[in-house]
Every structure is written in structure tokens, then in C-alpha cells.
Design a protein around this motif. Structure first.
Motif, PDB file in Angstrom:
ATOM      1  N   ARG A 122     -42.500   2.868  45.607  1.00  0.00           N
ATOM      2  CA  ARG A 122     -42.541   2.015  46.800  1.00  0.00           C
ATOM      3  C   ARG A 122     -43.567   0.901  46.615  1.00  0.00           C
ATOM      4  O   ARG A 122     -43.290  -0.271  46.827  1.00  0.00           O
ATOM      5  N   ARG A 123     -44.750   1.268  46.178  1.00  0.00           N
ATOM      6  CA  ARG A 123     -45.819   0.282  45.975  1.00  0.00           C
ATOM      7  C   ARG A 123     -45.476  -0.657  44.819  1.00  0.00           C
ATOM      8  O   ARG A 123     -45.685  -1.859  44.911  1.00  0.00           O
ATOM      9  N   ALA A 124     -44.930  -0.110  43.735  1.00  0.00           N
ATOM     10  CA  ALA A 124     -44.594  -0.930  42.569  1.00  0.00           C
ATOM     11  C   ALA A 124     -43.510  -1.944  42.904  1.00  0.00           C
ATOM     12  O   ALA A 124     -43.584  -3.111  42.489  1.00  0.00           O
ATOM     13  N   LEU A 125     -42.490  -1.530  43.668  1.00  0.00           N
ATOM     14  CA  LEU A 125     -41.435  -2.465  44.070  1.00  0.00           C
ATOM     15  C   LEU A 125     -41.981  -3.544  44.994  1.00  0.00           C
ATOM     16  O   LEU A 125     -41.651  -4.724  44.838  1.00  0.00           O
ATOM     17  N   ALA A 126     -42.818  -3.155  45.939  1.00  0.00           N
ATOM     18  CA  ALA A 126     -43.392  -4.136  46.861  1.00  0.00           C
ATOM     19  C   ALA A 126     -44.227  -5.159  46.100  1.00  0.00           C
ATOM     20  O   ALA A 126     -44.124  -6.369  46.354  1.00  0.00           O
ATOM     21  N   GLU A 127     -45.032  -4.699  45.159  1.00  0.00           N
ATOM     22  CA  GLU A 127     -45.863  -5.620  44.386  1.00  0.00           C
ATOM     23  C   GLU A 127     -45.015  -6.548  43.512  1.00  0.00           C
ATOM     24  O   GLU A 127     -45.296  -7.743  43.414  1.00  0.00           O
ATOM     25  N   ALA A 128     -43.977  -5.999  42.873  1.00  0.00           N
ATOM     26  CA  ALA A 128     -43.119  -6.818  42.011  1.00  0.00           C
ATOM     27  C   ALA A 128     -42.350  -7.861  42.826  1.00  0.00           C
ATOM     28  O   ALA A 128     -42.199  -9.012  42.396  1.00  0.00           O
ATOM     29  N   MET A 129     -41.884  -7.473  44.019  1.00  0.00           N
ATOM     30  CA  MET A 129     -41.166  -8.433  44.866  1.00  0.00           C
ATOM     31  C   MET A 129     -42.114  -9.510  45.385  1.00  0.00           C
ATOM     32  O   MET A 129     -41.755 -10.683  45.429  1.00  0.00           O
ATOM     33  N   ASP A 130     -43.321  -9.121  45.767  1.00  0.00           N
ATOM     34  CA  ASP A 130     -44.306 -10.113  46.218  1.00  0.00           C
ATOM     35  C   ASP A 130     -44.664 -11.085  45.106  1.00  0.00           C
ATOM     36  O   ASP A 130     -44.818 -12.280  45.337  1.00  0.00           O
ATOM     37  N   GLU A 131     -44.807 -10.576  43.903  1.00  0.00           N
ATOM     38  CA  GLU A 131     -45.115 -11.431  42.746  1.00  0.00           C
ATOM     39  C   GLU A 131     -43.982 -12.433  42.506  1.00  0.00           C
ATOM     40  O   GLU A 131     -44.234 -13.603  42.227  1.00  0.00           O
ATOM     41  N   ALA A 132     -42.743 -11.981  42.633  1.00  0.00           N
ATOM     42  CA  ALA A 132     -41.601 -12.889  42.442  1.00  0.00           C
ATOM     43  C   ALA A 132     -41.567 -13.970  43.519  1.00  0.00           C
ATOM     44  O   ALA A 132     -41.219 -15.111  43.246  1.00  0.00           O
ATOM     45  N   ARG A 133     -41.938 -13.609  44.730  1.00  0.00           N
ATOM     46  CA  ARG A 133     -41.946 -14.589  45.816  1.00  0.00           C
ATOM     47  C   ARG A 133     -43.058 -15.616  45.662  1.00  0.00           C
ATOM     48  O   ARG A 133     -42.916 -16.754  46.080  1.00  0.00           O
ATOM     49  N   SER A 134     -44.164 -15.214  45.070  1.00  0.00           N
ATOM     50  CA  SER A 134     -45.299 -16.120  44.982  1.00  0.00           C
ATOM     51  C   SER A 134     -45.447 -16.768  43.612  1.00  0.00           C
ATOM     52  O   SER A 134     -46.469 -17.386  43.344  1.00  0.00           O
ATOM     53  N   ALA A 135     -44.450 -16.665  42.764  1.00  0.00           N
ATOM     54  CA  ALA A 135     -44.559 -17.164  41.396  1.00  0.00           C
ATOM     55  C   ALA A 135     -44.550 -18.688  41.317  1.00  0.00           C
ATOM     56  O   ALA A 135     -44.932 -19.249  40.314  1.00  0.00           O
ATOM     57  N   GLY A 136     -44.138 -19.362  42.347  1.00  0.00           N
ATOM     58  CA  GLY A 136     -44.047 -20.823  42.312  1.00  0.00           C
ATOM     59  C   GLY A 136     -45.251 -21.493  42.929  1.00  0.00           C
ATOM     60  O   GLY A 136     -46.230 -20.859  43.326  1.00  0.00           O
ATOM     61  N   ALA A 137     -45.163 -22.795  42.992  1.00  0.00           N
ATOM     62  CA  ALA A 137     -46.219 -23.585  43.620  1.00  0.00           C
ATOM     63  C   ALA A 137     -46.204 -23.347  45.129  1.00  0.00           C
ATOM     64  O   ALA A 137     -45.192 -22.944  45.698  1.00  0.00           O
ATOM     65  N   PRO A 138     -47.298 -23.588  45.818  1.00  0.00           N
ATOM     66  CA  PRO A 138     -47.327 -23.399  47.269  1.00  0.00           C
ATOM     67  C   PRO A 138     -46.354 -24.340  47.969  1.00  0.00           C
ATOM     68  O   PRO A 138     -46.080 -25.440  47.487  1.00  0.00           O
ATOM     69  N   VAL A 139     -45.819 -23.874  49.086  1.00  0.00           N
ATOM     70  CA  VAL A 139     -44.864 -24.668  49.851  1.00  0.00           C
ATOM     71  C   VAL A 139     -45.610 -25.787  50.567  1.00  0.00           C
ATOM     72  O   VAL A 139     -46.583 -25.553  51.267  1.00  0.00           O
ATOM     73  N   ILE A 146     -38.016  -8.030  38.067  1.00  0.00           N
ATOM     74  CA  ILE A 146     -38.620  -7.217  39.132  1.00  0.00           C
ATOM     75  C   ILE A 146     -38.383  -5.738  38.860  1.00  0.00           C
ATOM     76  O   ILE A 146     -39.301  -4.914  38.963  1.00  0.00           O
ATOM     77  N   LEU A 147     -37.143  -5.373  38.498  1.00  0.00           N
ATOM     78  CA  LEU A 147     -36.828  -3.975  38.190  1.00  0.00           C
ATOM     79  C   LEU A 147     -37.687  -3.461  37.040  1.00  0.00           C
ATOM     80  O   LEU A 147     -38.250  -2.368  37.107  1.00  0.00           O
ATOM     81  N   ALA A 148     -37.788  -4.255  35.974  1.00  0.00           N
ATOM     82  CA  ALA A 148     -38.555  -3.839  34.805  1.00  0.00           C
ATOM     83  C   ALA A 148     -40.042  -3.703  35.140  1.00  0.00           C
ATOM     84  O   ALA A 148     -40.690  -2.726  34.736  1.00  0.00           O
ATOM     85  N   ALA A 149     -40.579  -4.664  35.878  1.00  0.00           N
ATOM     86  CA  ALA A 149     -42.001  -4.618  36.235  1.00  0.00           C
ATOM     87  C   ALA A 149     -42.307  -3.418  37.128  1.00  0.00           C
ATOM     88  O   ALA A 149     -43.329  -2.739  36.952  1.00  0.00           O
TER      89      ALA A 149
END
Length: 189
Positions: free
Chosen positions: A65-82, A32-35
Motif C-alpha cells: 500500500r505504501r509502496a504503491l502510494a509513493e510510486a504513484m506520487d512520484e509519477a505525478r510529481s516527476a514534471g515541472a511545477p504547474v 510504477i509497478l516495478a518501483a
């Protein structure tokens, strides 16, 4: 308490904060930090400082701010749907409840002391254990699946099972009172 070497202190504290906020493991937090740094065209230290400012209640400025939000959202959605976890053997709900309580406490401790490597290691272990027990590759998805298994929706701000017309704290069985939901159990957004 184990200390982080001074030359890596800011970045490693940011990793700990991201582990608590997203939630994720240490490697995912580093990604996330790198992205975010790549996306915002910022340096690693500047990105880490923005994460630490976020942990202190501040808001990173500009593209970070935008880059961190996008990277964190990507990490949260990287898996299969709940989905409802009925397609495999289910873990013991009592064990999951205990692990979730421990995980929440460790997340709070990690935010309070991002410099403490022992807390970070415990949080990483608890996150990994939760992922394994829930059969998920993504920590965020594992937490959601665990909440679904327990029948609680802490993520949506509700903790009471059943129909909405029941009074919170009252059980329909034998007129017994149930435990009120733990208000400290609310997870981070």
C-alpha cells in the motif's frame, strides 16, 4: 475487443488501471509497478494484484500500500511545477476541452474494462496528445495545465469560474444562465 494473453493478463490490466488512476502513459505505469514491487520487496504478480484490488475499491495490505502510494506520487510529481501557461503559444481552449472530456471518459472506461487493449490504446493516445498540446512531459502536469488554461479547477472539486460570491449557474453578462459544471468531469484524486 482485443484480449491480453493469459500469462500477462494481471500485469497488463494493472498497467491499464494505473494509466487511469495516476494518470500516466503505459510506460510510466510499468515503471510504477516495478518501483512499487522493488520498494515493497514483492513480486510483480503480487504488485499487479494489489493494483487491481485498488481499482475494485479495496486497499492493498502492508508495505505494498505504501509502496504503491509513493510510486504513484512520484509519477505525478516527476514534471515541472504547474504554472499558468502564458510563455508559449496556447492551444485552442475548445480543442483542449474536447480532449479533456474524451480523456475523462476513457479513464472511466479503462477502470471498467482493464482487460480491453483497445481502450488502453485510446487512453494512451489521448494522454500523449494532451501532453503534446500542453507542452508537458508528465500526464498529471498536462492535465493540471489544461484545467488552468480552461479556468476550471475540477481537481479541487470546483468547476465555477470567477468570484465565489457569484451564484453558480448565472452569468453576470446579460443575465444569461451559464452551463452548470459537469459533475462527471471530476477527475480522480
Amino acid at each position: 475487443m482485443t484480449e491480453i494473453p493469459p500469462q500477462h493478463a494481471c500485469a497488463e490490466q494493472a498497467v491499464t488501471v494505473l494509466m487511469a488512476v495516476v494518470p500516466c502513459g503505459a510506460e510510466a505505469a510499468r515503471r510504477i509497478l516495478a518501483a512499487a514491487a522493488r520498494s515493497a520487496d514483492a513480486g510483480p504478480r503480487e504488485t499487479a494484484e494489489a493494483v487491481l484490488a485498488l481499482a475494485d475499491g479495496g486497499t492493498p495490505r502492508g508495505p505494498l500500500r505504501r509502496a504503491l502510494a509513493e510510486a504513484m506520487d512520484e509519477a505525478r510529481s516527476a514534471g515541472a511545477p504547474v504554472t499558468q501557461p502564458y510563455t508559449r503559444l496556447l492551444p485552442d481552449p475548445q480543442a483542449i476541452a474536447t480532449l479533456l472530456k474524451r480523456h475523462r471518459g476513457l479513464r472511466r472506461r479503462a477502470l471498467d474494462a482493464p482487460h480491453d487493449l483497445a481502450v488502453r490504446s485510446e487512453l494512451d493516445d489521448a494522454t500523449y496528445t494532451l501532453c503534446i498540446l500542453m507542452g508537458q512531459r508528465n500526464a498529471y502536469t498536462a492535465l493540471r495545465s489544461a484545467e488552468l488554461l480552461l479556468g476550471t479547477e475540477w481537481w479541487l472539486g470546483t468547476g465555477v469560474r470567477g468570484r465565489s460570491d457569484r451564484r453558480p449557474g448565472h452569468s453576470p453578462l446579460h443575465g444569461c444562465r451559464t452551463r452548470r459544471p459537469d459533475t462527471t468531469g471530476c477527475d480522480f484524486p
